[in-house]
Design a protein around this motif. Structure first.
Motif, PDB file in Angstrom:
ATOM      1  N   SER A 184      22.051  -6.309  11.433  1.00  0.00           N
ATOM      2  CA  SER A 184      20.806  -6.345  12.199  1.00  0.00           C
ATOM      3  C   SER A 184      20.200  -4.950  12.323  1.00  0.00           C
ATOM      4  N   VAL A 185      21.029  -3.965  12.625  1.00  0.00           N
ATOM      5  CA  VAL A 185      20.541  -2.590  12.758  1.00  0.00           C
ATOM      6  C   VAL A 185      20.000  -2.090  11.424  1.00  0.00           C
ATOM      7  N   LYS A 186      20.731  -2.337  10.345  1.00  0.00           N
ATOM      8  CA  LYS A 186      20.286  -1.881   9.022  1.00  0.00           C
ATOM      9  C   LYS A 186      18.972  -2.550   8.629  1.00  0.00           C
ATOM     10  N   ALA A 187      18.815  -3.842   8.968  1.00  0.00           N
ATOM     11  CA  ALA A 187      17.572  -4.545   8.647  1.00  0.00           C
ATOM     12  C   ALA A 187      16.395  -3.941   9.415  1.00  0.00           C
ATOM     13  N   GLU A 188      16.612  -3.625  10.694  1.00  0.00           N
ATOM     14  CA  GLU A 188      15.547  -3.003  11.486  1.00  0.00           C
ATOM     15  C   GLU A 188      15.180  -1.634  10.946  1.00  0.00           C
ATOM     16  N   GLN A 189      16.185  -0.850  10.578  1.00  0.00           N
ATOM     17  CA  GLN A 189      15.918   0.474  10.010  1.00  0.00           C
ATOM     18  C   GLN A 189      15.181   0.354   8.685  1.00  0.00           C
ATOM     19  N   ARG A 190      15.571  -0.618   7.869  1.00  0.00           N
ATOM     20  CA  ARG A 190      14.910  -0.821   6.580  1.00  0.00           C
ATOM     21  C   ARG A 190      13.446  -1.236   6.775  1.00  0.00           C
ATOM     22  N   ASP A 191      13.206  -2.139   7.724  1.00  0.00           N
ATOM     23  CA  ASP A 191      11.829  -2.584   7.995  1.00  0.00           C
ATOM     24  C   ASP A 191      10.961  -1.433   8.486  1.00  0.00           C
ATOM     25  N   LEU A 192      11.542  -0.577   9.333  1.00  0.00           N
ATOM     26  CA  LEU A 192      10.776   0.548   9.859  1.00  0.00           C
ATOM     27  C   LEU A 192      10.461   1.555   8.760  1.00  0.00           C
ATOM     28  N   ARG A 193      11.445   1.811   7.899  1.00  0.00           N
ATOM     29  CA  ARG A 193      11.193   2.728   6.785  1.00  0.00           C
ATOM     30  C   ARG A 193      10.122   2.172   5.848  1.00  0.00           C
ATOM     31  N   LYS A 194      10.144   0.863   5.638  1.00  0.00           N
ATOM     32  CA  LYS A 194       9.136   0.230   4.790  1.00  0.00           C
ATOM     33  C   LYS A 194       7.755   0.355   5.410  1.00  0.00           C
ATOM     34  N   ALA A 195       7.682   0.147   6.741  1.00  0.00           N
ATOM     35  CA  ALA A 195       6.395   0.286   7.429  1.00  0.00           C
ATOM     36  C   ALA A 195       5.876   1.715   7.330  1.00  0.00           C
ATOM     37  N   GLU A 196       6.772   2.697   7.486  1.00  0.00           N
ATOM     38  CA  GLU A 196       6.373   4.094   7.370  1.00  0.00           C
ATOM     39  C   GLU A 196       5.888   4.397   5.949  1.00  0.00           C
ATOM     40  N   LYS A 197       6.586   3.858   4.942  1.00  0.00           N
ATOM     41  CA  LYS A 197       6.190   4.078   3.553  1.00  0.00           C
ATOM     42  C   LYS A 197       4.810   3.491   3.284  1.00  0.00           C
ATOM     43  N   ASN A 198       4.574   2.264   3.766  1.00  0.00           N
ATOM     44  CA  ASN A 198       3.269   1.624   3.565  1.00  0.00           C
ATOM     45  C   ASN A 198       2.157   2.397   4.272  1.00  0.00           C
ATOM     46  N   THR A 199       2.468   2.914   5.469  1.00  0.00           N
ATOM     47  CA  THR A 199       1.458   3.664   6.215  1.00  0.00           C
ATOM     48  C   THR A 199       1.116   4.967   5.506  1.00  0.00           C
ATOM     49  N   ARG A 200       2.137   5.658   4.984  1.00  0.00           N
ATOM     50  CA  ARG A 200       1.874   6.896   4.240  1.00  0.00           C
ATOM     51  C   ARG A 200       1.066   6.609   2.974  1.00  0.00           C
ATOM     52  N   ALA A 201       1.399   5.496   2.290  1.00  0.00           N
ATOM     53  CA  ALA A 201       0.643   5.131   1.101  1.00  0.00           C
ATOM     54  C   ALA A 201      -0.813   4.829   1.457  1.00  0.00           C
ATOM     55  N   SER A 202      -1.007   4.164   2.604  1.00  0.00           N
ATOM     56  CA  SER A 202      -2.373   3.864   3.049  1.00  0.00           C
ATOM     57  C   SER A 202      -3.125   5.144   3.367  1.00  0.00           C
ATOM     58  N   ALA A 203      -2.429   6.109   3.981  1.00  0.00           N
ATOM     59  CA  ALA A 203      -3.074   7.388   4.316  1.00  0.00           C
ATOM     60  C   ALA A 203      -3.495   8.112   3.043  1.00  0.00           C
ATOM     61  N   ARG A 204      -2.604   8.115   2.037  1.00  0.00           N
ATOM     62  CA  ARG A 204      -2.962   8.776   0.778  1.00  0.00           C
ATOM     63  C   ARG A 204      -4.138   8.075   0.109  1.00  0.00           C
ATOM     64  N   GLN A 205      -4.156   6.729   0.167  1.00  0.00           N
ATOM     65  CA  GLN A 205      -5.247   5.978  -0.438  1.00  0.00           C
ATOM     66  C   GLN A 205      -6.561   6.244   0.287  1.00  0.00           C
ATOM     67  N   ALA A 206      -6.483   6.335   1.628  1.00  0.00           N
ATOM     68  CA  ALA A 206      -7.702   6.579   2.407  1.00  0.00           C
ATOM     69  C   ALA A 206      -8.241   7.985   2.190  1.00  0.00           C
ATOM     70  N   GLU A 207      -7.346   8.923   1.842  1.00  0.00           N
ATOM     71  CA  GLU A 207      -7.781  10.310   1.643  1.00  0.00           C
ATOM     72  C   GLU A 207      -8.396  10.533   0.264  1.00  0.00           C
ATOM     73  N   LEU A 208      -8.241   9.558  -0.652  1.00  0.00           N
ATOM     74  CA  LEU A 208      -8.719   9.760  -2.020  1.00  0.00           C
ATOM     75  C   LEU A 208     -10.214  10.050  -2.095  1.00  0.00           C
ATOM     76  N   PRO A 209     -11.099   9.259  -1.416  1.00  0.00           N
ATOM     77  CA  PRO A 209     -12.541   9.571  -1.509  1.00  0.00           C
ATOM     78  C   PRO A 209     -12.871  10.967  -1.004  1.00  0.00           C
ATOM     79  N   GLU A 210     -12.279  11.335   0.141  1.00  0.00           N
ATOM     80  CA  GLU A 210     -12.548  12.660   0.693  1.00  0.00           C
ATOM     81  C   GLU A 210     -12.024  13.748  -0.231  1.00  0.00           C
ATOM     82  N   ARG A 211     -10.836  13.504  -0.800  1.00  0.00           N
ATOM     83  CA  ARG A 211     -10.265  14.484  -1.719  1.00  0.00           C
ATOM     84  C   ARG A 211     -11.126  14.611  -2.969  1.00  0.00           C
ATOM     85  N   ALA A 212     -11.623  13.455  -3.478  1.00  0.00           N
ATOM     86  CA  ALA A 212     -12.486  13.487  -4.662  1.00  0.00           C
ATOM     87  C   ALA A 212     -13.783  14.228  -4.368  1.00  0.00           C
ATOM     88  N   GLU A 213     -14.335  13.996  -3.165  1.00  0.00           N
ATOM     89  CA  GLU A 213     -15.571  14.693  -2.795  1.00  0.00           C
ATOM     90  C   GLU A 213     -15.342  16.191  -2.688  1.00  0.00           C
TER      91      GLU A 213
END
Length: 207
Positions: free
Chosen positions: A104-133
């Motif tokens: 149970s603990v490992k599953a919760e840690q895995r889910d949280l790491r996955k959420a953090e990974k998705n959020t970081r990927a979203s941040a990088r994707q959102a920064e692309l237009p500004e970075r391109a500009e």
């Protein structure tokens, strides 16, 4: 699920994504003490299980030794082994519970790491237009600077050529003026010499 970061980036602003990243970090810190406590409980259950199994094994060995002095040795040993098996089955529940807690603990840690990974990927994707500009603006500024440098270089070359031409013209005028003075001086000298020659000639012809 593979498109989730893209959809998040399209629907969330940068400030919202940074808030989610901060929330994930806070959730990990908040859950850390709970995870440690639960893992400690799992370790306690395993240690207690091992201790009770060790005690049951010792009891079985003692029972088998005692059975050797009884009339029905085999029946006595079989009964002791059955009792030992019951104790092991009862203690096995502790090991199962410890496994469940750890999974149970490992599953919760895995889910949280996955959420953090998705959020970081979203941040990088959102920064692309500004970075391109930003990259476009930087490229435009660099191109403007190069063009300005070329213009300055061309202007400097033109000014240098004009200055050289003016200096050459001034030098030619100076030479022409000098030659004109020499010619004028020579003409005066020749005129003076011719006059003197005429005067001498007239003087020699006088009675």
């Amino acid at each position: 699920m593979a498109n989730r970061p893209l959809s998040l980036a399209a629907g969330l602003s940068l400030s919202s994504i940074f808030y989610l990243m901060a929330s994930c970090a806070f959730a990990e810190q908040a859950n850390q003490s709970d995870w440690e406590a639960r893992l400690a409980e799992a370790a306690r259950l395993r240690a207690e299980n091992a201790q009770k199994i060790q005690a049951a094994d010792a009891v079985l060995n003692e029972a088998k030794a005692a059975c050797q002095h009884k009339f029905q040795v085999n029946a006595c040993v079989k009964a002791a082994e059955q009792e030992h098996l019951l104790v092991r089955r009862e203690n096995r529940q502790r090991s199962i519970e410890a496994d469940r807690i750890e999974r149970s603990v490992k599953a919760e840690q895995r889910d949280l790491r996955k959420a953090e990974k998705n959020t970081r990927a979203s941040a990088r994707q959102a920064e692309l237009p500004e970075r391109a500009e930003t990259q476009t603006q930087t490229a435009a500024q660099e191109a403007a600077l190069r063009e300005e440098k070329i213009q300055r270089k061309n202007t400097t070359s033109a000014e240098r050529l004009q200055k050289n031409a003016e200096q050459n013209a001034a030098h030619q005028r100076k030479i022409a003026d000098h030659e004109a003075r020499l010619a004028k001086k020579k003409a005066r000298a020749e005129a003076k010499a011719a006059k003197a020659e005429r005067q001498n000639k007239e003087a020699s012809q006088a009675p």
